[in-house]
Motif scaffolding. Sequence first.
Motif, PDB file in Angstrom:
ATOM      1  N   ASP A 119       0.771  -1.234   0.113  1.00  0.00           N
ATOM      2  CA  ASP A 119      -0.015  -0.075   0.047  1.00  0.00           C
ATOM      3  C   ASP A 119       1.120   1.208  -0.099  1.00  0.00           C
ATOM      4  O   ASP A 119       0.551   2.121  -0.730  1.00  0.00           O
ATOM      5  N   ARG A 120       2.064   1.411   0.932  1.00  0.00           N
ATOM      6  CA  ARG A 120       2.909   2.199   0.606  1.00  0.00           C
ATOM      7  C   ARG A 120       3.496   2.722  -0.418  1.00  0.00           C
ATOM      8  O   ARG A 120       3.698   3.757  -1.055  1.00  0.00           O
ATOM      9  N   ARG A 121       3.969   1.414  -1.230  1.00  0.00           N
ATOM     10  CA  ARG A 121       4.709   1.868  -2.413  1.00  0.00           C
ATOM     11  C   ARG A 121       3.816   2.073  -3.384  1.00  0.00           C
ATOM     12  O   ARG A 121       3.996   2.853  -4.179  1.00  0.00           O
ATOM     13  N   THR A 122       2.619   1.576  -3.373  1.00  0.00           N
ATOM     14  CA  THR A 122       1.320   2.086  -4.365  1.00  0.00           C
ATOM     15  C   THR A 122       1.116   3.431  -4.285  1.00  0.00           C
ATOM     16  O   THR A 122       1.164   4.378  -5.230  1.00  0.00           O
ATOM     17  N   ALA A 123       0.929   3.953  -3.039  1.00  0.00           N
ATOM     18  CA  ALA A 123       0.656   5.368  -2.646  1.00  0.00           C
ATOM     19  C   ALA A 123       1.830   6.287  -3.236  1.00  0.00           C
ATOM     20  O   ALA A 123       1.835   7.284  -3.629  1.00  0.00           O
ATOM     21  N   ARG A 124       3.181   5.766  -3.276  1.00  0.00           N
ATOM     22  CA  ARG A 124       4.299   6.514  -3.565  1.00  0.00           C
ATOM     23  C   ARG A 124       4.465   6.406  -5.136  1.00  0.00           C
ATOM     24  O   ARG A 124       4.396   7.788  -5.482  1.00  0.00           O
ATOM     25  N   VAL A 125       3.929   5.735  -5.949  1.00  0.00           N
ATOM     26  CA  VAL A 125       3.764   5.616  -7.207  1.00  0.00           C
ATOM     27  C   VAL A 125       2.798   6.530  -7.752  1.00  0.00           C
ATOM     28  O   VAL A 125       2.861   7.077  -8.760  1.00  0.00           O
ATOM     29  N   GLU A 126       1.489   6.321  -7.173  1.00  0.00           N
ATOM     30  CA  GLU A 126       0.384   7.246  -7.347  1.00  0.00           C
ATOM     31  C   GLU A 126       0.803   8.652  -7.145  1.00  0.00           C
ATOM     32  O   GLU A 126       0.543   9.369  -8.073  1.00  0.00           O
ATOM     33  N   HIS A 127       1.635   8.843  -6.246  1.00  0.00           N
ATOM     34  CA  HIS A 127       1.931  10.387  -5.900  1.00  0.00           C
ATOM     35  C   HIS A 127       3.076  10.957  -7.146  1.00  0.00           C
ATOM     36  O   HIS A 127       2.806  11.967  -7.670  1.00  0.00           O
ATOM     37  N   LYS A 128       4.175   9.936  -7.301  1.00  0.00           N
ATOM     38  CA  LYS A 128       4.770  10.439  -8.631  1.00  0.00           C
ATOM     39  C   LYS A 128       4.069  10.654  -9.649  1.00  0.00           C
ATOM     40  O   LYS A 128       4.370  11.556 -10.808  1.00  0.00           O
ATOM     41  N   LEU A 129       3.080   9.838  -9.992  1.00  0.00           N
ATOM     42  CA  LEU A 129       2.379   9.705 -11.202  1.00  0.00           C
ATOM     43  C   LEU A 129       1.678  11.176 -11.324  1.00  0.00           C
ATOM     44  O   LEU A 129       1.421  11.889 -12.336  1.00  0.00           O
ATOM     45  N   ASP A 130       0.926  11.645 -10.183  1.00  0.00           N
ATOM     46  CA  ASP A 130       0.297  12.778 -10.104  1.00  0.00           C
ATOM     47  C   ASP A 130       1.203  14.043 -10.321  1.00  0.00           C
ATOM     48  O   ASP A 130       0.810  14.788 -10.930  1.00  0.00           O
ATOM     49  N   LEU A 131       2.539  13.722  -9.796  1.00  0.00           N
ATOM     50  CA  LEU A 131       3.440  14.981 -10.001  1.00  0.00           C
ATOM     51  C   LEU A 131       3.836  15.058 -11.555  1.00  0.00           C
ATOM     52  O   LEU A 131       3.913  16.164 -12.021  1.00  0.00           O
ATOM     53  N   ILE A 132       3.868  13.956 -12.282  1.00  0.00           N
ATOM     54  CA  ILE A 132       4.313  14.041 -13.790  1.00  0.00           C
ATOM     55  C   ILE A 132       3.068  14.508 -14.236  1.00  0.00           C
ATOM     56  O   ILE A 132       3.134  15.452 -15.243  1.00  0.00           O
ATOM     57  N   LEU A 133       1.711  14.064 -14.271  1.00  0.00           N
ATOM     58  CA  LEU A 133       0.567  14.547 -14.931  1.00  0.00           C
ATOM     59  C   LEU A 133       0.533  16.120 -14.624  1.00  0.00           C
ATOM     60  O   LEU A 133       0.141  16.794 -15.596  1.00  0.00           O
ATOM     61  N   ASP A 134       0.893  16.523 -13.368  1.00  0.00           N
ATOM     62  CA  ASP A 134       0.591  18.058 -13.083  1.00  0.00           C
ATOM     63  C   ASP A 134       1.931  18.850 -13.782  1.00  0.00           C
ATOM     64  O   ASP A 134       1.428  19.774 -14.436  1.00  0.00           O
ATOM     65  N   HIS A 135       2.941  18.121 -13.797  1.00  0.00           N
ATOM     66  CA  HIS A 135       3.952  19.037 -14.662  1.00  0.00           C
ATOM     67  C   HIS A 135       3.917  19.056 -16.190  1.00  0.00           C
ATOM     68  O   HIS A 135       4.083  20.021 -16.523  1.00  0.00           O
TER      69      HIS A 135
END
Length: 94
Positions: free
Chosen positions: A28-44
Motif C-alpha cells: 500500500d505504501r509503495r502504491t501510494a508513492r507511485v501514485e503520488h509520482k504519477l500525479d506529479l508527472i501529470l501536473d508537470h
Amino acid sequence: MDILVFVIVFAALLTGFATIEIRIARTDRRTARVEHKLDLILDHLGLREAEPWRGEVAELARTGRTIQAIKVYREATDAGLKEAKEAVDRIAAG
C-alpha cells in the motif's frame, strides 16, 4: 498433546497473518508513492485525468452535503476516509 499441537498451529497462523498484513501495508505504501509520482508527472505535463464524478462531488460539497460528497469521492476513487475528506475540502475550495 492435542493442546500443544493446537497452540503451535495457532501461533503459526498468527505469524502468517501478521506477515501478510505487513506485506499488504508495504505494498500500500509503495502504491501510494507511485501514485503520488504519477500525479506529479501529470501536473508537470499539464494533463488531467478524466474525473466524471468531480462535478457531482463539487456540487454536493458546495451545497453543504459534505458527507455525501465524501461518499461519492470514496466510491469513485477507493480513497480512505481522511484522504477523501481532504480531497473534498480541496474540491469545494477550488
